[in-house]
Design a protein around this motif. Structure first.
Motif: not given
Ligand code: SAH
Length: 332
Positions: A114-121
Motif C-alpha cells: 500500500c502506497a500510504t503505508g509505505q509513506g509512513g505516518f
C-alpha cells in the motif's frame, strides 16, 4: 487551527452569544446540511458573516483537485497544516455518491503493498478535519455514502474517527448503513466499535487467511492474529446484526492461488461475510493477477459458498484508487 467542524454545538452557541437564539441552529444546519462556509452564508448579517469567516474558516486547504472517469471520480489533496497532506476521493455512480475519507495523514501500519503505508505516518486527523472532507465533497455532489477507507487506519485514531462518524450520522443525516469503516483488524477497536450503538458497516482488510502470509502483508497481524480477529468480527456481527465485509486485494502469485481461496472461504463462511475482491493496484514489487486468475478465484469462492464481488476500480489514472493515496500530488 479551528475549522468549522471542530466546533461542538455548545462551542457554536458560545461563539454566537448575544445573537438571536435561532442563529446557532441556522449556522449549524448551513454547515452540516448545505456544507456552506461562513463566508457564503448570505442569510447572516454582514458583520457576523465576516466574524465567522475569520474565526471558523475551513481547516483544509486544497492543493490539488483532479478528475477521472469522465468527471465521475474526483480526488482532492488537502494541506491540513504544516505540510500534512491528506487525500479524499469522491465516486459518483448512477444510484449513489460515495466519498472516501482519510483519518490520518499517512499511516503507521506499514503494509508493504500500500502506497500510504509505505509513506509512513505524519499525524492523526481531528474529527473536524475528517468531517470537513465530507463537506468538501458535498459541495460538489449530494453525498449519500461515506467510506472510511482513505489514508490512515481509522481504529488507530479511534476517538476522532468515531466522533466523525457520529457527526456525519447525526448532523449530516447519513444513516449507519451508508457508513463503512475499514480496518486492518485492530481488535480492541473492533470490540469498542461493536458497543457504540451505531452499527456502521465494518470492512476488514484481510488479504491473507493464514497467519504466516498475513504477518507479511499486514504487519499488525503479529499483534492481532487471525483467530483473535475472527472472534472480534463474530462479536461485531452478533452485536450489530450487520453483515461483515472482507477486503481482499488480489496480488498475483501471492494470495491468488486456489489454496488462498480455500483459506479465505474457511474464514469468511462462519462469519457470513461478503468478500470484496480488489484487483491489486500495482505498487513496487507487487503485481496484479492476470484476469483469468481473478475470475477463477472468485468462481472458487462461490463454489465454496462465499459471496464475492470484484470491486470496479475508480480513479487509477489519477492515483486515487485503493492503496494509491500517497499524499504526494504529482505535478499536473
Ligand atoms: N487502514 C484501513 C483503511 C484503508 S482502506 C484498512 O487498511 O482497511 C484501503 C483499502 O485498500 C484496504 O483494504 C487496503 O488493504 C487496500 N489496498 C491497499 N493497497 C492496495 C493496492 N495496492 N491495491 C488494492 N488495494 C489496496
Amino acid at each position: 487551527m479551528t475549522g468549522p467542524y471542530d466546533l461542538s454545538r455548545h462551542d457554536l452557541d458560545a461563539l454566537l452569544q448575544g445573537e438571536p437564539a435561532f442563529r446557532s441552529r441556522q449556522v449549524w444546519d448551513a454547515l452540516h446540511k448545505r456544507a456552506a462556509w461562513p463566508a457564503e452564508m448570505t442569510e447572516l448579517p454582514g458583520p457576523l458573516r465576516d466574524r465567522l469567516s475569520s474565526e471558523i474558516a475551513p481547516a483544509l486547504t486544497i492543493v490539488d483537485r483532479r478528475l477521472a472517469d469522465d468527471g465521475e471520480t474526483v480526488k482532492w489533496a488537502f494541506d491540513a497544516g504544516a505540510g500534512a497532506l491528506v487525500e479524499t476521493v469522491l465516486m459518483a455512480y448512477p444510484d449513489r455518491v460515495t466519498v472516501c475519507v482519510s483519518t490520518q495523514a499517512g499511516c503507521a501500519m506499514a503494509c508493504p503493498f500500500c502506497a500510504t503505508g509505505q509513506g509512513g505516518f505524519k499525524r492523526h486527523l481531528r474529527a473536524g478535519e475528517i468531517v470537513e472532507q465530507v463537506a468538501w465533497a458535498k459541495r460538489e455532489r449530494p453525498v449519500t455514502h461515506v467510506v472510511f477507507m482513505g489514508m490512515g487506519e481509522p481504529l488507530a485514531n479511534y476517538d476522532q474517527s468515531i466522533a466523525a462518524v457520529r457527526r456525519i450520522h447525526d448532523d449530516m443525516g447519513i444513516s449507519a448503513r451508508r457508513l463503512t469503516l475499514s480496518t486492518v483488524g485492530i481488535v480492541p477497536g473492533i470490540r469498542r466499535l461493536a458497543d457504540e450503538g451505531i452499527p456502521v458497516t465494518l470492512a476488514v482488510s484481510l488479504h491473507a487467511a493464514n497467519d504466516e502470509l498475513r504477518n507479511e502483508l499486514i504487519p499488525i497481524n503479529r499483534r492481532y492474529p487471525l483467530a483473535v480477529l475472527a472472534e472480534a468480527c463474530a462479536r461485531y456481527v452478533a452485536t450489530t446484526g450487520r453483515r461483515l465485509s472482507l477486503e481482499w486485494a488480489v496480488i498475483g502469485g501471492v494470495n491468488d492461488r486456489s489454496q488462498d481461496a480455500d483459506e479465505l472461504a474457511a474464514f469468511a463462511r462462519p462469519l457470513g461475510a461478503h468478500v470484496n475482491l480488489i484487483p491489486l493496484n500495482e505498487t513496487d514489487g507487487y503485481h496484479a493477477p492476470g484476469r483469468p486468475r481473478a475470475a477463477e478465484f472468485r468462481a472458487r469462492l462461490s463454489a465454496l459458498g462465499v459471496n464475492a464481488t470484484v470491486r470496479v476500480t475508480r480513479g487509477a489514472a489519477i492515483a486515487a484508487a485503493c492503496g494509491q493515496l500517497a499524499g504526494t500530488p504529482r505535478p499536473a
